[in-house]
Scaffold this motif. Structure first.
Motif: not given
Length: 116
Positions: A65-75, A79-86
């Motif tokens: 619910g706070r972090f989101t992982i994504s991959r870009d095969n073309a690039k 990436s790891l988007q980290m929100n509401s860090l503790k």
């Protein structure tokens, strides 16, 4: 072997956000699983998030619910988007790639510090 280079770490206040990126030296299209791990001082390295080639993701309970992982095969990036860090998110974050028949590859790590 696959070279992985992380970027995007730094110092952030509690509640803030950071985006980590991992650049691979070769195409990640055929890499089964890409992930982010972290290791805090005195603790074992733990899985934070992973994404397989089909796009299915999984997360540690502590970051759901706070972090989101994504991959870009073309690039060739993950990436790891980290929100509401503790403060307990403070750790050295490592990029990981697992490819069938070749094993695991690791980056050098990028430091994330959450502190007021």
């Amino acid at each position: 072997q696959v070279q992985l280079v992380e970027s995007g770490g730094g110092l952030v206040h509690p509640g803030g956000s950071l985006r980590l990126s991992c650049a691979a030296s070769e195409s990640i299209f055929s890499i089964l699983r890409m992930g982010w791990y972290r290791q805090a001082p005195g603790k074992q390295r733990e899985l934070v998030a992973a994404i397989v080639s089909g796009g299915i993701t999984n997360y540690a309970d502590s970051v759901k619910g706070r972090f989101t992982i994504s991959r870009d095969n073309a690039k060739n990036t993950v990436s790891l988007q980290m929100n509401s860090l503790k403060p307990e998110d403070t750790a050295l974050y490592y990029c990981n790639a697992y490819q069938v028949g070749r094993g695991n590859f690791w980056g050098q790590g990028t430091q994330v510090t959450v502190s007021s």
